[in-house]
Motif scaffolding. Structure first.
Motif, PDB file in Angstrom:
ATOM      1  N   ILE A  66       0.563  -1.314  -0.002  1.00 60.10           N
ATOM      2  CA  ILE A  66       0.100  -0.105  -0.071  1.00 60.10           C
ATOM      3  C   ILE A  66       0.774   1.375  -0.086  1.00 60.10           C
ATOM      4  N   ASP A  67       2.004   1.091   0.832  1.00 61.15           N
ATOM      5  CA  ASP A  67       2.881   2.485   0.768  1.00 61.15           C
ATOM      6  C   ASP A  67       3.229   2.703  -0.431  1.00 61.15           C
ATOM      7  N   LEU A  68       3.822   1.791  -1.247  1.00 65.28           N
ATOM      8  CA  LEU A  68       4.499   1.659  -2.642  1.00 65.28           C
ATOM      9  C   LEU A  68       3.474   2.133  -3.480  1.00 65.28           C
ATOM     10  N   ALA A  69       2.215   1.625  -3.476  1.00 63.89           N
ATOM     11  CA  ALA A  69       1.311   1.959  -4.438  1.00 63.89           C
ATOM     12  C   ALA A  69       0.897   3.578  -4.152  1.00 63.89           C
ATOM     13  N   ALA A  70       0.903   3.739  -2.772  1.00 63.91           N
ATOM     14  CA  ALA A  70       0.577   5.244  -2.558  1.00 63.91           C
ATOM     15  C   ALA A  70       1.577   6.336  -3.094  1.00 63.91           C
ATOM     16  N   ARG A  71       2.822   5.852  -2.952  1.00 65.51           N
ATOM     17  CA  ARG A  71       3.985   6.673  -3.348  1.00 65.51           C
ATOM     18  C   ARG A  71       3.539   6.933  -5.163  1.00 65.51           C
ATOM     19  N   ARG A 122       3.438   8.636 -20.975  1.00 63.03           N
ATOM     20  CA  ARG A 122       4.656   8.908 -20.236  1.00 63.03           C
ATOM     21  C   ARG A 122       4.365   8.379 -18.738  1.00 63.03           C
ATOM     22  N   VAL A 123       3.005   8.468 -18.245  1.00 60.49           N
ATOM     23  CA  VAL A 123       2.989   7.639 -17.087  1.00 60.49           C
ATOM     24  C   VAL A 123       2.332   6.305 -16.927  1.00 60.49           C
ATOM     25  N   ARG A 124       2.032   5.747 -17.947  1.00 66.00           N
ATOM     26  CA  ARG A 124       1.407   4.455 -18.184  1.00 66.00           C
ATOM     27  C   ARG A 124       2.043   3.101 -17.457  1.00 66.00           C
ATOM     28  N   GLY A 125       3.509   3.408 -17.226  1.00 63.28           N
ATOM     29  CA  GLY A 125       4.320   2.436 -16.701  1.00 63.28           C
ATOM     30  C   GLY A 125       3.948   2.484 -15.186  1.00 63.28           C
ATOM     31  N   LEU A 126       4.118   3.693 -14.559  1.00 62.82           N
ATOM     32  CA  LEU A 126       3.767   4.078 -13.308  1.00 62.82           C
ATOM     33  C   LEU A 126       2.400   3.535 -13.021  1.00 62.82           C
ATOM     34  N   GLN A 127       1.438   3.876 -13.764  1.00 64.06           N
ATOM     35  CA  GLN A 127       0.238   3.337 -13.382  1.00 64.06           C
ATOM     36  C   GLN A 127       0.223   1.901 -13.433  1.00 64.06           C
ATOM     37  N   ARG A 128       0.862   1.075 -14.052  1.00 67.03           N
ATOM     38  CA  ARG A 128       0.972  -0.442 -14.290  1.00 67.03           C
ATOM     39  C   ARG A 128       1.609  -0.898 -12.598  1.00 67.03           C
ATOM     40  N   ASP A 129       2.679   0.061 -12.559  1.00 65.52           N
ATOM     41  CA  ASP A 129       3.304  -0.497 -10.900  1.00 65.52           C
ATOM     42  C   ASP A 129       2.431  -0.204  -9.852  1.00 65.52           C
ATOM     43  N   ALA A 130       1.618   0.835  -9.914  1.00 67.85           N
ATOM     44  CA  ALA A 130       0.590   1.286  -8.807  1.00 67.85           C
ATOM     45  C   ALA A 130      -0.298   0.188  -8.734  1.00 67.85           C
ATOM     46  N   LEU A 131      -0.860  -0.378  -9.777  1.00 70.60           N
ATOM     47  CA  LEU A 131      -2.013  -1.317 -10.130  1.00 70.60           C
ATOM     48  C   LEU A 131      -1.339  -2.930  -9.353  1.00 70.60           C
ATOM     49  N   ARG A 132      -0.179  -3.042  -9.945  1.00 68.38           N
ATOM     50  CA  ARG A 132       0.325  -4.339  -9.302  1.00 68.38           C
ATOM     51  C   ARG A 132       0.588  -3.957  -7.989  1.00 68.38           C
TER      52      ARG A 132
END
Length: 150
Positions: A66-71, A122-132
């Protein structure tokens, strides 16, 4: 005189268009909602009344994810020009089924918010990371529910 007025009008309208685009209220509202949901899920998992409770491994994993996703979500919102520090309300409302069940429901809402199509490549990778991270936190929370025998 007429040329100056036209030039001034064009400059004013161009400036207004640029400032309006910086934080369009309708664009990407889901990142702010997801961040609030993540904060609520974190509180639900971390907060347990009583002095004799020890947090289990699954709950620890959920909190870390959750902390990683919130970041990541905060960075996503900032990258697309949202004010991520403006107060928002959580999508899920705890219903007293139990803190872990409520946390799982809140994480599902965060996943739904994050899963909307992103138009900024530009932010799709970060979006995928947050979802993971949200999905791992949700899985760990469900494991914690099973471990607790709910």
């Amino acid at each position: 005189m007429k040329k100056i007025f036209v030039a001034l009008a064009m400059t004013t309208s161009a400036f207004a268009a640029v400032t309006a685009h910086a934080d369009e209220p309708g664009r990407h509202p889901f990142y702010a909602h997801a961040k609030v949901d993540l904060d609520q899920a974190r509180w639900l998992i971390d907060h347990r009344p009583g002095d004799n409770w020890q947090m289990g491994r699954s709950e620890q994993v959920a909190l870390r994810e959750i902390d990683l996703a919130a970041r990541d979500v905060t960075q996503l919102g900032l990258d697309v020009g949202k004010d991520m520090f403006r107060p928002e309300r959580a999508d899920a409302h705890p219903d007293r089924r139990g803190r872990l069940h409520d946390a799982a429901e809140t994480l599902e809402k965060a996943h739904q918010d994050l899963a909307h199509e992103e138009d900024d490549p530009r932010v799709r990778g970060l979006q995928r990371d947050a979802l993971r991270h949200v999905d791992v936190a949700l899985h760990a929370t469900r494991d914690a529910i099973r471990e607790a025998g709910y």
